[in-house]
Every structure is written in structure tokens, then in C-alpha cells.
Design a protein around this motif. Structure first.
Motif, PDB file in Angstrom:
ATOM      1  N   ILE A  38       3.905 -67.309  24.808  1.00 41.84           N
ATOM      2  CA  ILE A  38       4.818 -67.589  23.710  1.00 41.84           C
ATOM      3  C   ILE A  38       4.900 -66.323  22.857  1.00 41.84           C
ATOM      4  O   ILE A  38       3.888 -65.681  22.600  1.00 41.84           O
TER       5      ILE A  38
ATOM      6  N   GLN B 269      -6.870 -70.522   7.709  1.00 41.94           N
ATOM      7  CA  GLN B 269      -6.974 -71.427   8.855  1.00 41.94           C
ATOM      8  C   GLN B 269      -6.234 -70.840  10.049  1.00 41.94           C
ATOM      9  O   GLN B 269      -5.507 -69.850   9.923  1.00 41.94           O
ATOM     10  N   GLY B 270      -6.419 -71.484  11.198  1.00 41.22           N
ATOM     11  CA  GLY B 270      -5.636 -71.131  12.373  1.00 41.22           C
ATOM     12  C   GLY B 270      -4.250 -71.751  12.299  1.00 41.22           C
ATOM     13  O   GLY B 270      -3.920 -72.465  11.361  1.00 41.22           O
ATOM     14  N   LEU B 271      -3.434 -71.453  13.289  1.00 38.96           N
ATOM     15  CA  LEU B 271      -2.077 -71.992  13.325  1.00 38.96           C
ATOM     16  C   LEU B 271      -2.087 -73.405  13.907  1.00 38.96           C
ATOM     17  O   LEU B 271      -2.939 -73.739  14.740  1.00 38.96           O
TER      18      LEU B 271
ATOM     19  N   TYR C  76       5.288 -72.917  13.947  1.00 38.90           N
ATOM     20  CA  TYR C  76       3.882 -73.132  13.655  1.00 38.90           C
ATOM     21  C   TYR C  76       3.652 -72.866  12.168  1.00 38.90           C
ATOM     22  O   TYR C  76       4.330 -72.038  11.560  1.00 38.90           O
TER      23      TYR C  76
ATOM     24  N   PHE D 282      -4.999 -73.709  18.257  1.00 42.51           N
ATOM     25  CA  PHE D 282      -5.678 -72.509  17.773  1.00 42.51           C
ATOM     26  C   PHE D 282      -7.061 -72.823  17.208  1.00 42.51           C
ATOM     27  O   PHE D 282      -7.285 -73.879  16.602  1.00 42.51           O
ATOM     28  N   GLY D 283      -7.949 -71.867  17.375  1.00 43.77           N
ATOM     29  CA  GLY D 283      -9.231 -71.912  16.702  1.00 43.77           C
ATOM     30  C   GLY D 283      -9.084 -71.440  15.260  1.00 43.77           C
ATOM     31  O   GLY D 283      -8.016 -71.001  14.846  1.00 43.77           O
ATOM     32  N   PRO D 284     -10.182 -71.486  14.476  1.00 46.46           N
ATOM     33  CA  PRO D 284     -10.119 -71.131  13.054  1.00 46.46           C
ATOM     34  C   PRO D 284     -10.105 -69.640  12.780  1.00 46.46           C
ATOM     35  O   PRO D 284      -9.851 -69.221  11.656  1.00 46.46           O
TER      36      PRO D 284
ATOM     37  N   GLN E 159       0.375 -74.652  21.772  1.00 49.74           N
ATOM     38  CA  GLN E 159      -0.920 -73.992  21.790  1.00 49.74           C
ATOM     39  C   GLN E 159      -1.775 -74.526  20.646  1.00 49.74           C
ATOM     40  O   GLN E 159      -1.282 -74.757  19.540  1.00 49.74           O
TER      41      GLN E 159
END
Lengths: 112, 114
Positions: free
Chosen positions: B102, B42-44, B36, A103-105, A101
């Protein structure tokens, strides 16, 4: 490629207000997801979509709505904001459901 | 249904020391496993994944993980950590074959001490 973009980055809402969190991906992914992240709780799935026109509930859908009219966009709607919805919201997309996946921020939302 | 448990919520380790972040999963069917990483604010992003084949999986930034089916574990290791490894690490699991979702663990925060 911009990947997954989310707007806004930050937002403060008053109790009872409504808002839409925007999510767009440019990778032509069929699968898209909305998660919320609370400290020490990991990520909880709110809603997901396996393609345009198809959405399904995740683990914590109450108080939220989604739509998926295009492959690229997957907005998340909060109708009557409550303090319990204070969280960081992440949108993600993937080519296949159980694979990697992207991911966005994130959007940091505070409801007061 | 699948579930994943990360046994440590925080792990402090000195710079240049080795580290192991533990992850155990529960499933009655075959699984895919992921790690992850989330850097501050931040995002993952995906660190590594096990889909099939060799049980030792190498990822980005010198990390590796070993799938142990008998112990239902997927521990993450790095022989020498750097200050830039400061982040939260999430173990995740999904069913093999066609699956839509997931399941993420609660995360382990890695603190690198100077």
C-alpha cells in the motif's frame, strides 16, 4: 488477541551500534511490513514479507536487514546505526497484501 | 505505479464544524483506496476503505469518503468534528487484485479549535 506488538518502545543508540527491533503478530497474517515515519514525510516502506522465508525490499531498505523464519515474527536489524536512522518505526501485518493493515504501537529510535 | 497526494499538510477547524481532508491519487490501473488515522503517540488504524461498489464509503467515528474516478479523488469528510478527532490522517492506495503493498500519502494533521 494482542494484535501487533513491537519492542522496545524507545531506544537511544550511539552511531555505529547495532540493534534489532522486534515485531510479533498473533493474527496468523502472511503479510508483514516495516515502515519508518519521519515528520511531514508520511510512511516509507523499508522491507516487507509475504510469508515465512520470503522477504523483499521496499522504498528505503539501505542500512536495514530483515528475516522471517516464522509467520508470527518479523525482526528488523540495524547493523551500523547512523543519525539518518533516527525515526519512528512501525511494524504492520495484513491478511492480504493490498487489504487492511494492522499496525503496532511503534518504536521511537534516536541515533546520536 | 501508484501515488497519492494529500493536498493539505495541516487543517485547522473549529469544534462542531464540518471538515474535508483532500486526497488525490494517480494510477493507470484500478485501485483500492484507504484512509488511516493516527492518534498522538499511537500506530495507524483503518478509518475506512473503498474496494468496489458504492462510491460513498462510511467508516468509524462518523467519517465518510467518496470515490470519484473521473477526478481521481477520495476526499474524507465529517459533518461535525469533535476534539477527540485531533489526529493525523493518511490516505493510501493499492492496485486491485493481488498486490503486496500500500502506498501512503504524507498525511494531513487535523487541529480542532475550541
Amino acid at each position: 488477541n494482542a494484535g501487533v506488538t513491537q519492542t522496545p518502545k524507545f531506544r537511544i543508540l550511539k552511531i555505529g551500534q547495532s540493534m534489532t527491533l522486534q515485531c510479533t503478530q498473533d493474527m496468523n497474517h502472511n503479510y508483514m511490513y516495516w515502515y519508518r515515519q519521519d515528520p511531514g514525510m508520511g510512511l516509507k516502506l523499508i522491507y516487507y514479507s509475504v510469508g515465512a522465508g520470503i522477504t523483499d525490499k521496499g522504498e528505503v531498505p539501505n542500512g536495514y536487514n530483515v528475516s522471517r523464519s516464522t509467520t508470527e515474527d518479523f525482526p528488523l536489524r540495524l547493523e551500523l546505526a547512523a543519525p539518518s536512522q533516527t525515526s519512528v518505526y512501525f511494524c504492520a501485518s495484513s491478511k492480504q497484501g493490498a487489504y487492511e493493515q494492522y499496525f503496532g504501537p511503534g518504536t521511537r529510535l534516536t541515533v546520536t | 505505479a501508484q501515488s497519492v497526494t494529500q493536498l493539505d499538510s495541516q487543517v485547522p477547524v473549529f469544534e462542531e464544524a464540518p471538515v474535508e481532508l483532500r486526497c488525490n491519487y494517480s494510477s493507470s490501473v484500478s485501485v483500492y483506496l484507504f484512509w488511516y488515522v493516527q492518534y498522538p503517540n499511537q500506530g495507524l488504524q483503518l478509518l475506512l476503505k473503498y474496494l468496489s461498489g458504492s462510491t460513498l464509503v462510511k467508516g468509524i467515528n462518523g467519517f465518510e469518503a467518496e470515490f470519484n474516478k473521473s477526478q481521481t479523488s477520495f476526499h474524507l469528510r465529517k459533518p461535525s468534528v469533535h476534539i477527540s478527532d485531533t489526529a493525523e490522517y493518511f490516505c493510501a492506495v493499492s492496485r486491485t487484485g493481488r498486490d503486496d503493498k500500500i502506498i501512503f500519502g504524507k498525511g494531513t494533521r487535523l487541529h480542532i479549535l475550541p
